[in-house]
Design an enzyme around this catalytic site. Structure first.
Site, PDB file in Angstrom:
ATOM      1  N   GLY A   7       0.698  -1.107   0.555  1.00 36.58           N
ATOM      2  CA  GLY A   7      -0.397  -0.244   0.270  1.00 36.58           C
ATOM      3  C   GLY A   7       0.314   1.194   0.109  1.00 36.58           C
ATOM      4  O   GLY A   7       0.883   2.586   0.648  1.00 36.58           O
ATOM      5  N   GLY A  10      -0.636   4.994  -0.778  1.00 37.70           N
ATOM      6  CA  GLY A  10      -1.453   5.381  -0.076  1.00 37.70           C
ATOM      7  C   GLY A  10      -0.561   6.425   0.806  1.00 37.70           C
ATOM      8  O   GLY A  10       0.359   6.578   1.071  1.00 37.70           O
ATOM      9  N   MET A  12      -0.984   6.481   4.826  1.00 41.23           N
ATOM     10  CA  MET A  12       0.133   5.844   5.164  1.00 41.23           C
ATOM     11  C   MET A  12       1.056   5.506   4.416  1.00 41.23           C
ATOM     12  O   MET A  12       2.564   5.467   5.698  1.00 41.23           O
ATOM     13  CB  MET A  12      -0.460   4.661   6.144  1.00 41.23           C
ATOM     14  CG  MET A  12      -1.552   4.896   7.076  1.00 41.23           C
ATOM     15  SD  MET A  12      -0.644   6.552   8.516  1.00 41.23           S
ATOM     16  CE  MET A  12       0.921   5.666   8.754  1.00 41.23           C
ATOM     17  N   GLU A  33       2.153  -2.309  -4.703  1.00 39.81           N
ATOM     18  CA  GLU A  33       0.548  -1.312  -4.588  1.00 39.81           C
ATOM     19  C   GLU A  33      -0.063  -2.017  -5.271  1.00 39.81           C
ATOM     20  O   GLU A  33      -0.150  -3.450  -6.126  1.00 39.81           O
ATOM     21  CB  GLU A  33       0.591   0.145  -5.616  1.00 39.81           C
ATOM     22  CG  GLU A  33       1.353   1.517  -4.731  1.00 39.81           C
ATOM     23  CD  GLU A  33      -0.394   1.378  -3.565  1.00 39.81           C
ATOM     24  OE1 GLU A  33      -1.344   0.794  -4.435  1.00 39.81           O
ATOM     25  OE2 GLU A  33      -0.849   2.042  -2.967  1.00 39.81           O
ATOM     26  N   THR A  98      -4.023  -2.210   8.753  1.00 36.70           N
ATOM     27  CA  THR A  98      -5.174  -2.903   8.358  1.00 36.70           C
ATOM     28  C   THR A  98      -5.983  -2.129   9.237  1.00 36.70           C
ATOM     29  O   THR A  98      -5.974  -3.286   9.980  1.00 36.70           O
ATOM     30  CB  THR A  98      -5.266  -3.683   7.069  1.00 36.70           C
ATOM     31  OG1 THR A  98      -4.646  -3.761   6.893  1.00 36.70           O
ATOM     32  CG2 THR A  98      -6.339  -3.344   6.907  1.00 36.70           C
ATOM     33  N   THR A  99      -7.198  -2.024   9.250  1.00 32.09           N
ATOM     34  CA  THR A  99      -8.478  -2.438  10.692  1.00 32.09           C
ATOM     35  C   THR A  99      -9.482  -2.709   9.499  1.00 32.09           C
ATOM     36  O   THR A  99      -9.732  -1.999   8.237  1.00 32.09           O
ATOM     37  CB  THR A  99      -8.551  -0.295  10.973  1.00 32.09           C
ATOM     38  OG1 THR A  99      -8.734   0.909  10.364  1.00 32.09           O
ATOM     39  CG2 THR A  99      -7.803  -0.033  11.776  1.00 32.09           C
ATOM     40  N   ASN A 123      -4.039   0.748  16.686  1.00 33.63           N
ATOM     41  CA  ASN A 123      -3.473   2.367  16.470  1.00 33.63           C
ATOM     42  C   ASN A 123      -1.798   2.219  16.426  1.00 33.63           C
ATOM     43  O   ASN A 123      -1.551   1.680  18.041  1.00 33.63           O
ATOM     44  CB  ASN A 123      -4.077   3.539  17.024  1.00 33.63           C
ATOM     45  CG  ASN A 123      -3.853   5.205  17.077  1.00 33.63           C
ATOM     46  OD1 ASN A 123      -2.728   5.327  17.474  1.00 33.63           O
ATOM     47  ND2 ASN A 123      -4.984   5.644  17.206  1.00 33.63           N
ATOM     48  N   HIS A 154     -12.480  11.026  12.086  1.00 34.88           N
ATOM     49  CA  HIS A 154     -11.394  10.874  11.073  1.00 34.88           C
ATOM     50  C   HIS A 154     -11.822  11.712  10.140  1.00 34.88           C
ATOM     51  O   HIS A 154     -12.822  11.970   9.438  1.00 34.88           O
ATOM     52  CB  HIS A 154     -11.304   9.476  10.722  1.00 34.88           C
ATOM     53  CG  HIS A 154     -10.419   8.974  11.731  1.00 34.88           C
ATOM     54  ND1 HIS A 154     -11.439   8.124  12.854  1.00 34.88           N
ATOM     55  CD2 HIS A 154      -8.973   8.426  11.926  1.00 34.88           C
ATOM     56  CE1 HIS A 154     -10.663   7.595  13.713  1.00 34.88           C
ATOM     57  NE2 HIS A 154      -9.055   7.648  13.291  1.00 34.88           N
ATOM     58  N   HIS A 155     -11.089  12.026   9.174  1.00 30.95           N
ATOM     59  CA  HIS A 155     -11.322  12.495   7.471  1.00 30.95           C
ATOM     60  C   HIS A 155     -12.365  11.750   6.843  1.00 30.95           C
ATOM     61  O   HIS A 155     -12.504  10.563   7.118  1.00 30.95           O
ATOM     62  CB  HIS A 155      -9.811  12.160   6.668  1.00 30.95           C
ATOM     63  CG  HIS A 155      -9.611  11.152   6.898  1.00 30.95           C
ATOM     64  ND1 HIS A 155      -9.623  10.329   5.480  1.00 30.95           N
ATOM     65  CD2 HIS A 155      -8.313  10.245   7.257  1.00 30.95           C
ATOM     66  CE1 HIS A 155      -9.268   8.928   6.246  1.00 30.95           C
ATOM     67  NE2 HIS A 155      -8.607   9.060   7.255  1.00 30.95           N
ATOM     68  N   LYS A 158     -11.652   8.051   4.724  1.00 32.68           N
ATOM     69  CA  LYS A 158     -11.820   7.058   5.648  1.00 32.68           C
ATOM     70  C   LYS A 158     -12.855   5.617   5.724  1.00 32.68           C
ATOM     71  O   LYS A 158     -14.483   5.972   5.176  1.00 32.68           O
ATOM     72  CB  LYS A 158     -12.053   6.792   7.047  1.00 32.68           C
ATOM     73  CG  LYS A 158     -11.774   5.443   7.929  1.00 32.68           C
ATOM     74  CD  LYS A 158     -11.244   6.085   9.610  1.00 32.68           C
ATOM     75  CE  LYS A 158     -11.218   4.829  10.354  1.00 32.68           C
ATOM     76  NZ  LYS A 158     -10.325   3.957   9.999  1.00 32.68           N
TER      77      LYS A 158
HETATM   78  P1  NAD Z   1      -5.440   5.038   1.606  1.00 30.84           P
HETATM   79  O1  NAD Z   1      -6.764   4.925   1.206  1.00 30.84           O
HETATM   80  O2  NAD Z   1      -4.424   5.424   1.130  1.00 30.84           O
HETATM   81  O3  NAD Z   1      -3.625   3.629   1.887  1.00 30.84           O
HETATM   82  C1  NAD Z   1      -4.143   2.471   0.663  1.00 30.84           C
HETATM   83  C2  NAD Z   1      -3.096   1.368  -0.239  1.00 30.84           C
HETATM   84  O4  NAD Z   1      -4.023   0.250  -0.198  1.00 30.84           O
HETATM   85  C3  NAD Z   1      -3.571   2.611  -1.156  1.00 30.84           C
HETATM   86  O5  NAD Z   1      -2.820   2.823  -2.253  1.00 30.84           O
HETATM   87  C4  NAD Z   1      -4.160   1.635  -1.766  1.00 30.84           C
HETATM   88  O6  NAD Z   1      -4.142   1.572  -3.805  1.00 30.84           O
HETATM   89  C5  NAD Z   1      -3.506   0.346  -1.795  1.00 30.84           C
HETATM   90  N1  NAD Z   1      -3.428  -1.250  -2.118  1.00 30.84           N
HETATM   91  C6  NAD Z   1      -5.143  -1.783  -2.427  1.00 30.84           C
HETATM   92  N2  NAD Z   1      -5.133  -2.618  -3.120  1.00 30.84           N
HETATM   93  C7  NAD Z   1      -3.663  -2.943  -2.869  1.00 30.84           C
HETATM   94  C8  NAD Z   1      -3.509  -4.161  -3.350  1.00 30.84           C
HETATM   95  N3  NAD Z   1      -3.858  -5.384  -3.515  1.00 30.84           N
HETATM   96  N4  NAD Z   1      -2.117  -4.532  -3.201  1.00 30.84           N
HETATM   97  C9  NAD Z   1      -1.247  -3.634  -3.118  1.00 30.84           C
HETATM   98  N5  NAD Z   1      -1.802  -2.300  -2.106  1.00 30.84           N
HETATM   99  C10 NAD Z   1      -3.238  -2.565  -2.406  1.00 30.84           C
HETATM  100  O7  NAD Z   1      -5.706   4.501   3.346  1.00 30.84           O
HETATM  101  P2  NAD Z   1      -4.940   4.827   4.853  1.00 30.84           P
HETATM  102  O8  NAD Z   1      -5.085   5.852   5.079  1.00 30.84           O
HETATM  103  O9  NAD Z   1      -3.244   4.879   3.948  1.00 30.84           O
HETATM  104  O10 NAD Z   1      -5.178   3.704   5.587  1.00 30.84           O
HETATM  105  C11 NAD Z   1      -4.872   2.195   5.091  1.00 30.84           C
HETATM  106  C12 NAD Z   1      -5.343   1.618   6.421  1.00 30.84           C
HETATM  107  O11 NAD Z   1      -4.615   1.708   7.270  1.00 30.84           O
HETATM  108  C13 NAD Z   1      -6.762   1.597   6.810  1.00 30.84           C
HETATM  109  O12 NAD Z   1      -7.386   0.565   7.012  1.00 30.84           O
HETATM  110  C14 NAD Z   1      -6.946   2.657   7.989  1.00 30.84           C
HETATM  111  O13 NAD Z   1      -7.756   2.617   9.114  1.00 30.84           O
HETATM  112  C15 NAD Z   1      -5.119   1.893   8.461  1.00 30.84           C
HETATM  113  N6  NAD Z   1      -4.814   2.822   9.128  1.00 30.84           N
HETATM  114  C16 NAD Z   1      -4.011   1.928  10.546  1.00 30.84           C
HETATM  115  C17 NAD Z   1      -3.849   3.483  11.343  1.00 30.84           C
HETATM  116  C18 NAD Z   1      -2.790   2.413  12.816  1.00 30.84           C
HETATM  117  O14 NAD Z   1      -2.080   3.158  13.467  1.00 30.84           O
HETATM  118  N7  NAD Z   1      -3.198   0.687  12.736  1.00 30.84           N
HETATM  119  C19 NAD Z   1      -3.089   4.423  11.423  1.00 30.84           C
HETATM  120  C20 NAD Z   1      -3.791   5.161  10.104  1.00 30.84           C
HETATM  121  C21 NAD Z   1      -4.122   4.295   9.496  1.00 30.84           C
END
Ligand code: NAD
Length: 265
Positions: A7, A10, A12, A33, A98-99, A123, A154-155, A158
């Protein structure tokens, strides 16, 4: 230590690339990605707004798991579940951000952790992990007359609700009260719902703008209210915590670990 990011383009993912680059003892060794993503072939350093690192973005997760010591995955539940299979196959450390996993997806992660060290946290910020401890303690001390409500914002991008962190806070409060969250959680209120049931743990979800993540746990009692709040101002706190978890994970036996384990709480 060679770290790969899934990811990687993305919100994060880009922060994670920068956090790995800045961490002592860690190098960006790969990034993946979704197939067809517009950034495939781009240098991973450039994706993070840094100088080039000579490694480009691909869509080959299997090759990544074979090539690195640890993989950090912040994507979507269906993708993370597939990656848990790869961690199991290659014994690679997996850090899951991922959540929104359902029960079956979570079971896959638990099974994979028999063969690989997996860190999973809703988190990765130090502050939220302190908050989890405080909430459990408050729920243990305050009687049931103190209604517990969890508010998160959140933004607007989400996709899951309530947030994984809000649910983790709910589990902490339920643990403090010695009850099962699934039996007391009140996640949706709409229409004539009647008075609040004593002992319930309520959730309220707000979405808007570019809010990185705000969480408040309220204990609303007779004549007073205790509120404990955490506000994340930047995704950097999550990225730094996840990289710390990856570096910690390399020395661990297979198993499923939390950020509390990483921080030694
Ligand atoms: P985002 O949509 O910006 O990023 C997710 C990325 O995953 C995207 O770029 C997407 O193209 C990619 N993706 C989708 N399918 C894929 C595949 N088959 N292979 C590889 N990559 C693929 O989302 P985000 O805001 O970065 O959040 C991602 C996740 O992280 C969410 O579940 C969010 O809740 C979680 N999150 C967790 C924490 C934590 O501390 N645990 C903090 C922030 C966000």
């Amino acid at each position: 230590m060679k770290i790969g990011i899934i990811g990687a383009a993305g919100r994060m993912g880009r922060m994670l690339l920068a956090a790995v680059d800045a961490a002592d003892g860690a190098v960006i060794a790969g990034g993946v990605e979704a197939p067809g993503h517009a950034d495939l072939g781009t240098d991973l350093g450039k994706l993070a707004g840094l100088d080039g690192v000579g490694v480009t973005l691909t869509s080959d997760a299997e090759a990544l798991f074979q090539a690195v010591d640890a993989v950090i995955d912040f994507t979507v539940p269906v993708v993370t579940t597939l990656n848990a299979h790869l961690a199991k196959k290659f014994g690679t450390v997996l850090v899951i951000g991922t959540t929104g996993m359902d029960e079956a997806q979570q079971a896959t992660i638990v099974t994979a952790s028999i063969s690989a060290a997996i860190v999973q946290a809703a988190n990765y910020s130090v502050g939220v992990n302190v908050l989890l401890g405080l909430v459990e303690q408050a729920a243990q001390i305050l009687p049931e007359a103190y209604d517990i409500e969890i508010l998160e914002m959140h933004h607007h991008h989400k996709i899951d609700a309530p947030s994984g962190t809000a649910l983790a806070l709910g589990h902490a409060a339920a643990a403090g009260r010695n009850v099962n969250l699934d039996e007391v959680a009140d996640k949706v209120r709409d229409g004539i719902i009647g008075p609040r049931k004593s002992g319930d743990i309520g959730f309220a979800t707000l979405r808007g703008g570019d809010v990185v993540g705000d969480h408040t746990v309220m204990f609303a009692g007779p004549g007073e209210r205790v509120e404990i709040t955490h506000k994340a101002a930047s995704r950097e706190v999550f990225a730094n915590g996840a990289v710390r978890a990856a570096l910690w994970g390399i020395d661990q036996k297979p198993g499923l670990y939390s950020m509390k384990n990483v921080l030694g709480f």
